[in-house]
Design an enzyme around this catalytic site. Structure first.
Site, PDB file in Angstrom:
ATOM      1  N   GLY A  41       8.829   1.571  -0.203  1.00 52.23           N
ATOM      2  CA  GLY A  41       8.658   0.359   0.597  1.00 52.23           C
ATOM      3  C   GLY A  41       7.208  -0.097   0.634  1.00 52.23           C
ATOM      4  N   LYS A  42       6.287   0.779   0.244  1.00 49.75           N
ATOM      5  CA  LYS A  42       4.845   0.460   0.263  1.00 49.75           C
ATOM      6  C   LYS A  42       4.458  -0.162   1.605  1.00 49.75           C
ATOM      7  CE  LYS A  42       4.450   0.226  -4.770  1.00 49.75           C
ATOM      8  NZ  LYS A  42       5.836   0.644  -5.136  1.00 49.75           N
ATOM      9  N   ARG A  43       4.987   0.422   2.701  1.00 57.97           N
ATOM     10  CA  ARG A  43       4.733  -0.122   4.013  1.00 57.97           C
ATOM     11  C   ARG A  43       3.291   0.138   4.444  1.00 57.97           C
ATOM     12  NH1 ARG A  43       9.076  -2.391   2.627  1.00 57.97           N
ATOM     13  NH2 ARG A  43      10.880  -2.446   4.029  1.00 57.97           N
TER      14      ARG A  43
END
Lengths: 313, 313
Positions: free
Chosen positions: B108-110
């Site tokens: 998600g590369k949050r």
């Protein structure tokens, strides 16, 4: 503009700001434990407990602020924290906000390599012939992956009349860990600003600003000033006012003499106004309306956003 | 280890890698138009068209790869691109993968400021007493916001026996736009690596690696080597093998002499194997199994991951 082209996002934003006469963005960071008790404990039959309370809170909040401000920013993290029902709540709430005429910004800070960035762009900004699956006008984007992680959002924004805000300088205490590193004589965030100034150029609206905006924190006023010089034609979405300590005077350089160019977000300071001791006994919606008006007045007193008020409505 | 403490994520990962004898991560980037036609056009009654096909494709794929590889990486963007039904599909698919014994990574590369990063951490890594609302073992994280955007994930990972992978050097063509800028004599990604080496130190498992890992692209082999020196005790999740051009030999420095320390992701190159002309007429699941075995052999021939095969199972 070719026939059938959508209106540029920057122009839609300018129109919304002029209509209400202020640049306030209400930040919806829904934390169920902070809701007024009767909402926290209520429910809608179709959604499990906390997601239902989150929808109820968001819907009522939107009804209060829609006539007062130009835009609403939904923080994706708080919806994701409620699982799939939370994402349904995000959809329902964002749709209601658009239906009530607010510009809707989803604060997702999304980012990925090109083909995957295209999927995020389709998700939140849509495609030429298709509305996006999430009812949105703009999305926040993290720039760490460089140009090919940004381009799909720019194309989608152009096609659908939507926008994006790229993180340049964030408002948190450790923002400087990497953003302040000095590379070739200037801090990293200035490099990001310079690239964004270039990327945003082909997407100018007739208001003089681009559909590609920047996130620039209110908590570092000197940097905001420099960044405005580096990006004179980019909308600034400014977080950090209020709970995080940013003051109205600090944000003044974001605005041009017409009061355009800056959007000032406040989340906790507005939506949980009912927790202020002086509002005890007041309807929570009235408490929200009062602090929104306080913030509008504060900005007008310390920035050129006051110019918006002199315009004919 | 105090009684009741969860097993460190790094150790769970090492165990999964040893069990199957390879470090392959199957990347599930579901694009309905790429599915085998009978899946693309099929449906489950409870979900609208594309989301249903996405669930069917993911479930069948998981059944094929669960005995063959240690881990599955779900790319959030492709699920988000299908709206709220897509997020339901993500939930159902991730749950099935965990039920089948795979380590599940949500890509998600949050990233966000502290309090909001905490909400993301609750969403994907859970809290001491609570399973996360999304069935996951690890999440990918973008470091642009610095330490206070990372810490909530580290605490959550420690509490729940889950993990994170922080973007250090990505595999895309424009990764260098910012990551290669030279700050104080070394590129930005080395600064990120150095900080991550420090952050990861308190979260070491007994396998010698930390629950905090790094994303390091296969497409920049020289950099991968330097990064291994800077982060000797961090799991590398390596994207870019296959479709993006990364070769097995390029990835060799990710592994220690036991074959641990590296995880190699392949998405399009594995899951859409049925599109290869030589597999025409073959059951699509058999095509996937064949290319997974090809990749396992390729890695074993060019890296120390071959050492995994000599271990007793």
């Amino acid at each position: 503009m070719p026939e059938g082209s959508p209106v540029n996002f920057a122009d839609r934003l300018a129109e919304a700001v002029r209509r209400v006469g202020n640049p306030v963005v209400v930040g919806l960071d829904p934390v169920p434990s902070q809701f007024p008790p009767f909402i926290r404990d209520g429910h809608r039959p179709e959604l499990p407990g906390r997601a239902a309370a989150t929808v109820n809170f968001g819907m009522d909040l939107i009804d209060v602020v829609a006539p007062l401000v130009p835009a609403l920013k939904l923080q994706a993290a708080y919806y994701e924290a409620l699982g799939p029902e939370g994402m349904r709540a995000l959809y329902v709430t964002a749709k209601h906000a658009r239906d009530r005429g607010l510009i809707v910004i989803i604060d997702g800070k999304r980012n990925d390599i090109g083909p995957t960035a295209s999927a995020y762009a389709r998700a939140y900004l849509g495609e030429a012939q298709n509305e996006p699956p999430w009812p949105t006008d703009a999305l926040t984007i993290n720039p760490y992956l460089g140009g090919d992680g940004i381009n799909p959002f720019l194309s989608a924004a152009q096609e659908t009349g939507r926008g994006l805000f790229v993180l340049v300088r964030t408002s948190n205490p450790s923002a400087g860990d990497f953003q302040d590193l000095v590379c070739d004589g200037r801090p990293l965030y200035e490099h990001v600003a310079q690239r964004l100034a270039g990327w945003s150029e082909p997407f100018m609206g007739s208001c003089g600003y681009s559909a590609a905006g920047a996130v620039v924190g209110a908590t570092y006023p000197e940097q905001l000033k420099v960044l405005r010089e580096l990006m004179p034609r980019v909308w600034f979405l400014v977080p950090g006012y209020g709970a995080q300590g940013g003051k109205a005077a600090d944000i003044a350089p974001a605005f041009d003499e017409q009061g355009l160019g800056g959007l000032v977000n406040n989340s906790r300071g507005l939506i949980y106004a009912h927790q202020r001791p002086e509002f005890a006994g007041l309807d929570w919606r009235e408490a929200v309306a009062r602090v929104v008006r306080e913030m509008v007045d504060d900005l007008a007193a310390h920035t050129s956003s006051a110019a918006l008020r002199t315009r004919p409505v």
